[in-house]
Design an enzyme around this catalytic site. Structure first.
Site, PDB file in Angstrom:
ATOM      1  N   ASN A 196       0.815  -1.219   0.000  1.00  0.00           N
ATOM      2  CA  ASN A 196       0.000   0.000   0.000  1.00  0.00           C
ATOM      3  C   ASN A 196       0.849   1.270   0.000  1.00  0.00           C
ATOM      4  OD1 ASN A 196      -2.361   1.439   0.089  1.00  0.00           O
ATOM      5  ND2 ASN A 196      -2.930   0.840   2.176  1.00  0.00           N
ATOM      6  N   HIS A 232     -14.815  -4.605  10.487  1.00  0.00           N
ATOM      7  CA  HIS A 232     -14.399  -3.311  11.047  1.00  0.00           C
ATOM      8  C   HIS A 232     -15.602  -2.437  11.347  1.00  0.00           C
ATOM      9  CE1 HIS A 232     -10.074  -3.061   9.235  1.00  0.00           C
ATOM     10  NE2 HIS A 232     -10.340  -4.267   9.684  1.00  0.00           N
ATOM     11  N   ARG A 249     -14.140  -5.572  15.129  1.00  0.00           N
ATOM     12  CA  ARG A 249     -13.128  -4.604  15.553  1.00  0.00           C
ATOM     13  C   ARG A 249     -13.803  -3.273  15.834  1.00  0.00           C
ATOM     14  NH1 ARG A 249      -8.058  -2.066  12.127  1.00  0.00           N
ATOM     15  NH2 ARG A 249      -9.642  -0.540  11.551  1.00  0.00           N
ATOM     16  N   TYR A 279      -7.379   7.136  12.656  1.00  0.00           N
ATOM     17  CA  TYR A 279      -7.251   5.872  11.929  1.00  0.00           C
ATOM     18  C   TYR A 279      -8.437   4.935  12.227  1.00  0.00           C
ATOM     19  CZ  TYR A 279      -6.354   1.099  10.991  1.00  0.00           C
ATOM     20  OH  TYR A 279      -6.546  -0.170  10.560  1.00  0.00           O
ATOM     21  N   ASP A 302      -7.418  -1.903  17.314  1.00  0.00           N
ATOM     22  CA  ASP A 302      -6.105  -1.675  16.703  1.00  0.00           C
ATOM     23  C   ASP A 302      -5.522  -0.362  17.220  1.00  0.00           C
ATOM     24  OD1 ASP A 302      -3.916  -1.450  15.052  1.00  0.00           O
ATOM     25  OD2 ASP A 302      -5.012  -1.866  13.194  1.00  0.00           O
ATOM     26  N   HIS A 346      -2.650   0.747  16.286  1.00  0.00           N
ATOM     27  CA  HIS A 346      -1.917   1.287  15.128  1.00  0.00           C
ATOM     28  C   HIS A 346      -0.596   1.952  15.515  1.00  0.00           C
ATOM     29  CE1 HIS A 346      -2.156   2.234  10.748  1.00  0.00           C
ATOM     30  NE2 HIS A 346      -2.898   1.137  10.804  1.00  0.00           N
ATOM     31  N   GLU A 374      -4.314  -4.775  19.155  1.00  0.00           N
ATOM     32  CA  GLU A 374      -3.359  -4.930  18.052  1.00  0.00           C
ATOM     33  C   GLU A 374      -2.380  -3.762  17.996  1.00  0.00           C
ATOM     34  OE1 GLU A 374      -5.416  -5.145  14.319  1.00  0.00           O
ATOM     35  OE2 GLU A 374      -3.617  -4.676  13.178  1.00  0.00           O
ATOM     36  N   GLU A 412       1.576  -6.802  11.307  1.00  0.00           N
ATOM     37  CA  GLU A 412       1.180  -6.523   9.921  1.00  0.00           C
ATOM     38  C   GLU A 412       2.280  -5.828   9.131  1.00  0.00           C
ATOM     39  OE1 GLU A 412      -2.341  -4.122  10.675  1.00  0.00           O
ATOM     40  OE2 GLU A 412      -1.274  -2.348  10.016  1.00  0.00           O
ATOM     41  N   ARG A 454       0.114 -11.331  13.188  1.00  0.00           N
ATOM     42  CA  ARG A 454      -0.755 -10.529  12.315  1.00  0.00           C
ATOM     43  C   ARG A 454      -0.264 -10.432  10.875  1.00  0.00           C
ATOM     44  NH1 ARG A 454      -4.962  -8.922  11.213  1.00  0.00           N
ATOM     45  NH2 ARG A 454      -4.798  -6.658  11.179  1.00  0.00           N
ATOM     46  N   HIS A 514      -3.493 -10.726   8.417  1.00  0.00           N
ATOM     47  CA  HIS A 514      -3.868  -9.372   7.977  1.00  0.00           C
ATOM     48  C   HIS A 514      -4.731  -9.463   6.715  1.00  0.00           C
ATOM     49  CE1 HIS A 514      -2.160  -5.133   6.834  1.00  0.00           C
ATOM     50  NE2 HIS A 514      -3.146  -5.008   7.694  1.00  0.00           N
ATOM     51  N   ASP A 569      -6.149  -3.457   1.337  1.00  0.00           N
ATOM     52  CA  ASP A 569      -4.923  -3.367   0.531  1.00  0.00           C
ATOM     53  C   ASP A 569      -4.274  -4.733   0.293  1.00  0.00           C
ATOM     54  OD1 ASP A 569      -4.617  -2.087   3.344  1.00  0.00           O
ATOM     55  OD2 ASP A 569      -2.604  -2.833   2.983  1.00  0.00           O
ATOM     56  N   GLU A 604      -8.882 -11.374   9.522  1.00  0.00           N
ATOM     57  CA  GLU A 604      -9.440 -10.039   9.248  1.00  0.00           C
ATOM     58  C   GLU A 604     -10.128 -10.060   7.883  1.00  0.00           C
ATOM     59  OE1 GLU A 604      -6.505  -6.960   8.871  1.00  0.00           O
ATOM     60  OE2 GLU A 604      -7.962  -5.386   9.309  1.00  0.00           O
ATOM     61  N   TRP A 624       1.805   6.806  12.562  1.00  0.00           N
ATOM     62  CA  TRP A 624       0.411   6.769  12.106  1.00  0.00           C
ATOM     63  C   TRP A 624      -0.175   5.387  12.284  1.00  0.00           C
ATOM     64  CZ3 TRP A 624      -1.984   3.994   8.097  1.00  0.00           C
ATOM     65  CH2 TRP A 624      -3.352   4.318   7.906  1.00  0.00           C
TER      66      TRP A 624
HETATM   67  C1  GCO Z   1      -5.408  -3.352   9.795  1.00  0.00           C
HETATM   68  C2  GCO Z   1      -4.399  -2.377   9.355  1.00  0.00           C
HETATM   69  C3  GCO Z   1      -4.672  -1.652   8.094  1.00  0.00           C
HETATM   70  C4  GCO Z   1      -3.464  -0.805   7.720  1.00  0.00           C
HETATM   71  C5  GCO Z   1      -3.279  -0.841   6.258  1.00  0.00           C
HETATM   72  C6  GCO Z   1      -2.053  -0.097   5.814  1.00  0.00           C
HETATM   73  O1  GCO Z   1      -5.326  -3.767  10.930  1.00  0.00           O
HETATM   74  O2  GCO Z   1      -6.237  -3.727   8.984  1.00  0.00           O
HETATM   75  O3  GCO Z   1      -3.924  -1.621  10.424  1.00  0.00           O
HETATM   76  O4  GCO Z   1      -5.853  -0.900   8.137  1.00  0.00           O
HETATM   77  O5  GCO Z   1      -3.577   0.503   8.153  1.00  0.00           O
HETATM   78  O6  GCO Z   1      -3.195  -2.170   5.870  1.00  0.00           O
HETATM   79  O7  GCO Z   1      -1.786  -0.377   4.496  1.00  0.00           O
HETATM   80 MG    MG Z   2      -3.723  -3.099  11.980  1.00  0.00          MG
END
Ligand code: GCO
Ligand code: MG
Length: 408
Positions: free
Chosen positions: A37, A122, A147, A159, A216, A218, A242, A268, A289, A318, A322, A345, A408
């Site tokens: 991505n 999600h 989630r 996010y 998550d 993140h 996560e 991930e 993940r 994951h 993307d 997921e 991020w």
């Molecule tokens: C998730 C991830 C994604 C990422 C993305 C970045 O847990 O699904 O955090 O949302 O942000 O895959 O490319």
């Molecule tokens: Mg994630």
């Protein structure tokens, strides 16, 4: 049998995808996902310019040998670009092998260990009522694990929170923006830590204790902040928390782990087993993940998961948008076959993606199944793919109120 051609197809139906198509001299084809991505063209070039010439004339049956050859002969090891490229080759060769065997890929991986893979969706909301609606909508769609992501008072954009609720029945969140520069988001960890436990309390009060709930982080917290969040969320019995810290510092998880029994999921952004060594050996996480697509394919991820199995650590592959339908199919075959499956997921793709990738997976009673077509069960419509050329797109990034760049 020999590999006679290998083509890299870049297409952008609802978002950018990079797909490798390998063809043998007997006309059998296999697909692999190489989507990274926001950095898609780097992998496309790595494949086209450096890997495809090495594949021509090779025996497509020699999957392990090809994997080792691509990993070791590059000299420069690891990294998301290299490992996504190797993953695409690996998955395409598994697709070919399974088509030649006349079996769905999971049969070659040992056969089904379960009826299907429990999937989580999600849910998100800009406020609690909107979040509760989103959870309800996911339950109606058949999800049995959810989630939870939420906006934070005082922050403009966070996010994982959908821009618009319920577009075409989808309530997902596509973070990569089709803009020439990355979009800036704001962040405040203290505000987030204050807000989140109350949100989970509201969700538990509404939906009861049984529904598996995930969250998550993140990569935004320090170890001590993550430890506090894990502890504050214990009353709400999360399935997992996560990416609580940026986990390239594996030792940080020792601190988090010593303070909380909230289960932890990480990986991930990892791409090899080396990223997990301390985490798995010291049992600092509960779920792996990694994506098949970013971790060197089925061959490599299976080894990570076998290592994890010795410590009762499970999979949580994951599966955001993307990961292309090809990468998702690879994940589903692995999910079905391995013993230490945890959860999958499942973030639904947009409608145009289904025009480009013909898929045969099913989603029934909260469980995903890859279907029983020989191979992965995904076909690429190259004419449809050509209708959607690459569009530059970036993931966002964050700054704190004082302007400091944050994870991020
Ligand atoms: C998730 C991830 C994604 C990422 C993305 C970045 O847990 O699904 O955090 O949302 O942000 O895959 O490319
Ligand atoms: Mg994630």
């Amino acid at each position: 049998m020999k590999i006679s051609s290998a083509d890299v197809i870049v297409t952008s139906p609802d978002r950018n995808f990079v797909t490798l198509k390998i063809t043998t001299d007997e006309g059998v084809t296999g697909l692999g996902d190489a989507t990274l991505n926001g950095r898609e063209l780097a992998v496309a070039s790595y494949l086209r310019d450096h890997v495809v010439p090495l594949l021509l004339g090779r025996d497509p049956h020699r999957i392990e040998d090809t994997w080792q050859f691509l990993y070791r002969s590059a000299y420069w090891r690891r990294g998301p670009v290299t490992m996504s490229a190797i993953a695409a080759v690996d998955v395409a060769l598994w697709d070919i092998k399974a088509k030649l065997a006349g079996m769905p890929l999971y049969q070659l991986l040992g056969g089904a260990s379960r009826h299907g893979a429990l999937a989580y969706g999600h849910a998100s909301g800009r406020d609690v009522p909107q979040l509760l609606d989103s959870v309800r909508e996911h339950l109606e769609l058949g999800f049995r694990a959810i989630r939870i992501q939420t906006a934070v008072p005082g922050l403009n954009k966070v996010y994982g929170v959908a821009a618009q609720p319920g577009v075409d029945g989808r309530y997902d969140y596509e973070p990569a923006q089709r803009t020439p520069l990355p979009v800036e988001e704001d962040w405040d960890t203290r505000a987030y830590l204050r807000h989140l436990p109350g949100v989970f309390e509201a969700v538990r009060n509404e939906f009861g204790p049984a529904l598996p709930l995930l969250h998550d982080g993140h990569h935004r917290m320090t170890p001590i902040q993550a430890a506090r969040l894990g502890r504050d969320l214990e009353p709400y019995d999360l399935f997992w928390l996560e990416d609580c810290t940026p986990a390239e510092n594996q030792e940080a998880l020792r601190l988090v782990r010593s303070h909380t029994v909230t289960p932890l999921a990480i990986g991930e952004v990892f791409n090899t087993v080396w990223d997990y060594q301390t985490l798995i050996r010291e049992q600092l996480i509960d779920y792996v993940r990694s994506a098949v697509t970013h971790t060197g394919g089925i061959t490599a991820l299976r080894k990570v998961l076998d290592f994890a199995a010795q410590y009762q650590i499970k999979s949580g592959i994951h599966g955001p948008t993307d990961i292309s339908p090809v990468g998702m199919a690879a994940a589903l075959h692995l999910d079905l076959a391995i013993h230490n499956f945890g959860i999958q997921e499942y973030m639904r793709h947009g409608p145009r993606t289904a025009e480009v990738f013909r898929q045969s997976f099913t989603f029934t009673d909260g469980l995903l199944h890859p279907g029983d077509q020989p191979g992965l069960g995904v076909e690429l419509d190259e004419q449809a793919a050509a209708r959607f050329p690459y569009v530059p797109a970036y993931l966002p990034y964050s700054r704190l109120h004082d302007g400091t760049v944050h994870d991020w």
